[in-house]
Scaffold this active site. Sequence first.
Site, short mmCIF file in Angstrom:
data_model
loop_
_atom_site.label_atom_id
_atom_site.label_comp_id
_atom_site.label_asym_id
_atom_site.label_seq_id
_atom_site.Cartn_x
_atom_site.Cartn_y
_atom_site.Cartn_z
N HIS A 108 23.57 32.67 18.71
CA HIS A 108 24.68 31.73 18.34
C HIS A 108 24.41 30.94 17.00
O HIS A 108 25.46 31.11 16.33
CB HIS A 108 24.76 30.83 19.65
N GLU A 109 23.47 30.52 16.90
CA GLU A 109 23.09 29.59 15.83
C GLU A 109 23.17 30.51 14.57
O GLU A 109 23.53 29.87 13.46
CB GLU A 109 21.90 28.68 15.81
N HIS A 141 26.57 30.93 13.01
CA HIS A 141 27.12 29.87 11.99
C HIS A 141 26.39 30.14 10.86
O HIS A 141 26.96 29.86 9.74
CB HIS A 141 26.52 28.18 12.70
N GLU A 193 32.76 28.49 15.28
CA GLU A 193 32.58 28.87 16.58
C GLU A 193 33.10 30.41 17.04
O GLU A 193 32.06 31.06 17.72
CB GLU A 193 33.23 27.93 17.71
#
Length: 506
Positions: free
Chosen positions: A270-271, A274, A300
Amino acid sequence: MSKPATTPTVIDFKHLQRNLWTRKYLTSILDFDGETVAPPLGAAARAEAMGVLAEEEHALTCSQAAQDMVAELTRAAEAGELDEQTATELAVFARDQREALALPADEVASWARLTSEANAVWHKAKADNDWATLAPYIDRIVEALKRQASYLDSTRDPYDVWLDQYERGMDTAAYDAFFSQVKETVVPLVHEIAEHDHEELPSFMTAHVPSSVQLQIARDLLELEGIDMEGCALACVEHPFSDGFAPGDVRVTTHIYENDAFNNVFSVMHEGGHAIYEANVDPAYAYTCLSSGTSMGIHESQSRFFENYIGRNHAFASPLLDVMRKRVPGVYTDVTPEALWRATNMARPGLIRMDADELTYPLHIMLRYDIERMLFAGEAKAADVPALWRSLTKDYLGLEVPDDTHGCLQDTHWSGGSFGYFPSYALGSAYGAQYLDAMKRDGVDVDAACAAGELAPVRGWLREKIWRWGRCKDAPELIESACGAPFDATFYCTYLERKFRDRYSL
């Protein structure tokens, strides 16, 4: 547009943007330091430094010289005398300036101090299960945001102002329609799955994996996503986040549970989503107002895309299993890719948003959205939040909340002032389904890329359609140009329906 020789005003404009970027860079360093290695007693000094930097950034943006510069460049743009990039920089900067001019300087500085202090209080409050200590800060933050919203646009509902700040064009009416459509798909499906779900969580999902090994796994996964680890720092924190500091410098954080290695796996993916977005903005935009992601919904959409559309893709189970076997010999030897996919795609309501499965995740966002609306409408105060959280968790997820650490204290966003941010998580998830459809129409074989553990085709599409544009385009324009049509939540609802009916043979 014509391409004139560089003028003194254009040179000054580029210099101003670089000065502003420098202050943002220093603020990011302070924030990262505060979350990772800074001692607790340094919070007050850090808050003061961040307040000073915020004041300087505001003063530079709003100075008469900067306003005159924008006016002169606007005339040049109208006459067709600016190159395309400078004209785009001007359009984005002018909007930033208009919004900054609406806020008094002392408001900007006090806000930076308040949120820095509140974030430090949140860390201790979460550890101590002590909402009452944080509550006064939440009330102050909400009141400050209402006040700031009135400066920005006194004709609109304050909460709508902030929803629009995080995702241009969005307001409560748009989110209500979106969440209603998603709820119609998710809630019946969750109930149907509950009636058929008798599986036990496989023991390999809770195998003990030391922190040092999990950090190696994290690095492997970031590299698999496509991040150059020579330009990426990795650290452990209470609440994972990521940031793009500068060209060649992105920061990714994770939280490690030694008996839940897959929490780290999906947090890092997830990170990493980004981070790879920030790392792939067109280098020509470095040190300008265009150099970061365009909105939180788009941001997101990148993180949730890599976490779910890649990380939990059936075809990706084999490369993911290879990483786990390499770093934890013996533990995953007898695990099949099918077993791993099934285990990492169980749909069961849980208390923690960050641990939520792909299907129940939007219910966590709806809960927070409801509470934020009540706080901004004056229908609740911070002291009411724990009871509201328990009630809504029961309504949306059918669960009892044992304490505030596992309830209203679990997220850092409110202590940082990020009201209006949470809905962008669900919106970003939905954007991803539309990307997936567009990729396939454009000839990108996502499943084949996942199966091979070679994501270059996926990255190539995202780089061309999303990443490289930085802040050049707002979300609605970016989605339409990337996908060939405006945003439509039907793609997301169809994706969830198909995936989880397949997962549970419904």
